[in-house]
Design a protein around this motif. Sequence first.
Motif, PDB file in Angstrom:
ATOM      1  N   VAL A   1       8.111   9.360  -6.298  1.00 53.36           N
ATOM      2  CA  VAL A   1       6.955   9.522  -7.177  1.00 53.36           C
ATOM      3  C   VAL A   1       7.116  10.740  -8.083  1.00 53.36           C
ATOM      4  N   GLU A   2       7.663  11.816  -7.556  1.00 46.47           N
ATOM      5  CA  GLU A   2       7.858  13.019  -8.376  1.00 46.47           C
ATOM      6  C   GLU A   2       8.839  12.760  -9.511  1.00 46.47           C
ATOM      7  N   SER A   3       9.889  12.019  -9.206  1.00 46.59           N
ATOM      8  CA  SER A   3      10.843  11.656 -10.248  1.00 46.59           C
ATOM      9  C   SER A   3      10.182  10.760 -11.289  1.00 46.59           C
ATOM     10  N   ALA A   4       9.348   9.835 -10.819  1.00 46.90           N
ATOM     11  CA  ALA A   4       8.634   8.962 -11.752  1.00 46.90           C
ATOM     12  C   ALA A   4       7.751   9.778 -12.697  1.00 46.90           C
ATOM     13  N   LYS A   5       7.104  10.797 -12.165  1.00 44.23           N
ATOM     14  CA  LYS A   5       6.275  11.671 -13.012  1.00 44.23           C
ATOM     15  C   LYS A   5       7.122  12.350 -14.081  1.00 44.23           C
ATOM     16  N   ARG A   6       8.275  12.858 -13.668  1.00 47.43           N
ATOM     17  CA  ARG A   6       9.153  13.550 -14.630  1.00 47.43           C
ATOM     18  C   ARG A   6       9.597  12.614 -15.753  1.00 47.43           C
ATOM     19  N   HIS A   7       9.792  11.356 -15.406  1.00 44.33           N
ATOM     20  CA  HIS A   7      10.253  10.383 -16.398  1.00 44.33           C
ATOM     21  C   HIS A   7       9.091   9.622 -17.034  1.00 44.33           C
ATOM     22  N   GLN A   8       7.874  10.078 -16.745  1.00 42.02           N
ATOM     23  CA  GLN A   8       6.659   9.508 -17.341  1.00 42.02           C
ATOM     24  C   GLN A   8       6.530   8.003 -17.061  1.00 42.02           C
ATOM     25  N   VAL A   9       6.817   7.664 -15.835  1.00 48.02           N
ATOM     26  CA  VAL A   9       6.666   6.283 -15.372  1.00 48.02           C
ATOM     27  C   VAL A   9       5.463   6.211 -14.436  1.00 48.02           C
ATOM     28  N   THR A  10       4.530   5.351 -14.730  1.00 49.83           N
ATOM     29  CA  THR A  10       3.352   5.159 -13.883  1.00 49.83           C
ATOM     30  C   THR A  10       3.734   4.364 -12.633  1.00 49.83           C
ATOM     31  N   VAL A  11       3.252   4.795 -11.495  1.00 50.68           N
ATOM     32  CA  VAL A  11       3.476   4.078 -10.235  1.00 50.68           C
ATOM     33  C   VAL A  11       2.130   3.574  -9.727  1.00 50.68           C
ATOM     34  N   THR A  12       2.089   2.297  -9.347  1.00 53.63           N
ATOM     35  CA  THR A  12       0.866   1.728  -8.784  1.00 53.63           C
ATOM     36  C   THR A  12       1.178   1.062  -7.454  1.00 53.63           C
ATOM     37  N   ASN A  13       0.135   0.847  -6.671  1.00 51.29           N
ATOM     38  CA  ASN A  13       0.297   0.149  -5.392  1.00 51.29           C
ATOM     39  C   ASN A  13      -0.813  -0.893  -5.250  1.00 51.29           C
ATOM     40  N   THR A  14      -0.918  -1.490  -4.060  1.00 49.43           N
ATOM     41  CA  THR A  14      -1.911  -2.559  -3.861  1.00 49.43           C
ATOM     42  C   THR A  14      -2.797  -2.272  -2.647  1.00 49.43           C
ATOM     43  N   PRO A  15      -3.627  -1.251  -2.716  1.00 51.76           N
ATOM     44  CA  PRO A  15      -4.506  -0.946  -1.586  1.00 51.76           C
ATOM     45  C   PRO A  15      -5.696  -1.895  -1.524  1.00 51.76           C
ATOM     46  N   ASP A  16      -6.438  -1.787  -0.443  1.00 58.86           N
ATOM     47  CA  ASP A  16      -7.736  -2.464  -0.272  1.00 58.86           C
ATOM     48  C   ASP A  16      -7.637  -3.973  -0.077  1.00 58.86           C
ATOM     49  N   VAL A  17      -6.870  -4.679  -0.929  1.00 56.72           N
ATOM     50  CA  VAL A  17      -6.847  -6.142  -0.807  1.00 56.72           C
ATOM     51  C   VAL A  17      -6.230  -6.606   0.505  1.00 56.72           C
ATOM     52  N   LEU A  18      -5.453  -5.746   1.148  1.00 57.00           N
ATOM     53  CA  LEU A  18      -4.796  -6.156   2.396  1.00 57.00           C
ATOM     54  C   LEU A  18      -5.392  -5.491   3.636  1.00 57.00           C
TER      55      LEU A  18
ATOM     56  N   VAL B   1       0.848  -1.189   0.000  1.00 59.01           N
ATOM     57  CA  VAL B   1       0.000   0.000   0.000  1.00 59.01           C
ATOM     58  C   VAL B   1       0.883   1.238   0.000  1.00 59.01           C
ATOM     59  N   GLY B   2       1.861   1.259   0.897  1.00 52.17           N
ATOM     60  CA  GLY B   2       2.773   2.388   0.968  1.00 52.17           C
ATOM     61  C   GLY B   2       3.714   2.410  -0.226  1.00 52.17           C
ATOM     62  N   TYR B   3       4.233   3.593  -0.538  1.00 54.65           N
ATOM     63  CA  TYR B   3       5.155   3.725  -1.670  1.00 54.65           C
ATOM     64  C   TYR B   3       6.250   4.733  -1.342  1.00 54.65           C
TER      65      TYR B   3
END
Length: 320
Positions: free
Chosen positions: A85-102, A78-80
Motif C-alpha cells: 500500500v505504501e508503494s501504491a501511495k508513492r506511485h499514486q495508485v488507488t487501492v480498494t478492497n471489498t469489505p462489508d459484503v462478505l 477484505v484483506g490487502y
Amino acid sequence: MSKPFVYITRKISNDVVKDLEEYFTVEMWQEEEEVVPRDVLLNKAKQADAILSMLTDSIDEELLSQSNNLKVVANMAVGYDNIDVESAKRHQVTVTNTPDVLTDTTADLTFTLLMATARRLPEAVDYIKDDLWKSWSPYMLAGSDIHHKTLGIVGLGSIGQAVAKRATGFDMNVIYYNRSRKEEVESQLGIQYTSFDELLEQSDFVVCMTPLTTETEGLFNEETFNKMKNTAIFINSSRGGVVNEDDLYHALKQGDIKAAGLDVFQNEPIRADHPLLSLNEVVALPHIGSSSVETRTEMMKLAARNIKKVLNGEEPVTPV
C-alpha cells in the motif's frame, strides 16, 4: 481516443465483465483455479489503467514501478496484505478492497467450522464412508459441546462482531480482545473485553479474526498455545500468517490444545502431505470463508464499481 485498459487476474462472472466492457477495454486471465503467472501479470500491469486483483496476486514495488498508466488496484478481498500500500501511495495508485459484503457469509463459515471441529463432523462422515460404523456406543466420536462455553474472539472487526452475534444464539459466554475496546458493541451483544492473555486462559474456543500485519504475524505460536486450555479448540479464518503452523502442529500432538479448525494457511494452496492434515484433530478447508455464489458475485461487482469510479475521476466506494 482508446478506452482505458482493465486487467482482471482471475476468471470472474461474465455479467461483471460485460458491464466493464461497456466503458473499458477488458482482458481477463481465463483460469479459475490457476494463479496468473508472474511474468504475465507484470506484462499486463505495464499496459493497465486498472487491475482487478485477487489476494493471491502480489502487487508490489516491482509491479507498481513499471506500471506508469496504473490508476487503481481493486482487490477482491477484505484483506490487502498482498498489496504494498505504501508503494501504491508513492506511485499514486488507488487501492480498494471489498469489505462489508462478505461479513455475514464469512461469519457463517467461521461458526460452521467451529461446530464441525467441535463435533468432529469430518471424522464422522469418513467413519461411515470407511464402513467403520458397526454399532452405537456411548463415546463413539464424542466431541465437545458448544452451548454455554466461553468463546474468545481475537479481532473484533465487522466479521468478529458477526461471529459473536451467532455465538449468543448458542448461549455462549463471549469475550474478546481487540486493539481498541468497543463498548457500544459490548452493550449491544452482551460480550466482554479482556486482555489477550486472559482470553487465551479462559476460552474454550479461540477464534482468530485479526488481519495480518507486522504486529500479528506469528501471533499464535508455542507461547500462546501453551496459555490455552488443553481442552481448547482453535479456529482461524482470517489469514494463515498469524499462526506458526509448526507450533500449532506440536501443540496438537502434545495435547496442549484439543483441536483446530483452519480455513487459511501460511502458504496456500497446501498439499495433501501438509503435516497438519495428518492429524484427526484438524479440520481443514481451502480458504472458502466468503465463498457463496451470492457473496463472491457481490465482491466482484464492488471491485468493478471501484474501478469505474476511479477511472471516471471519482472517489472509490471502498478505498483502503
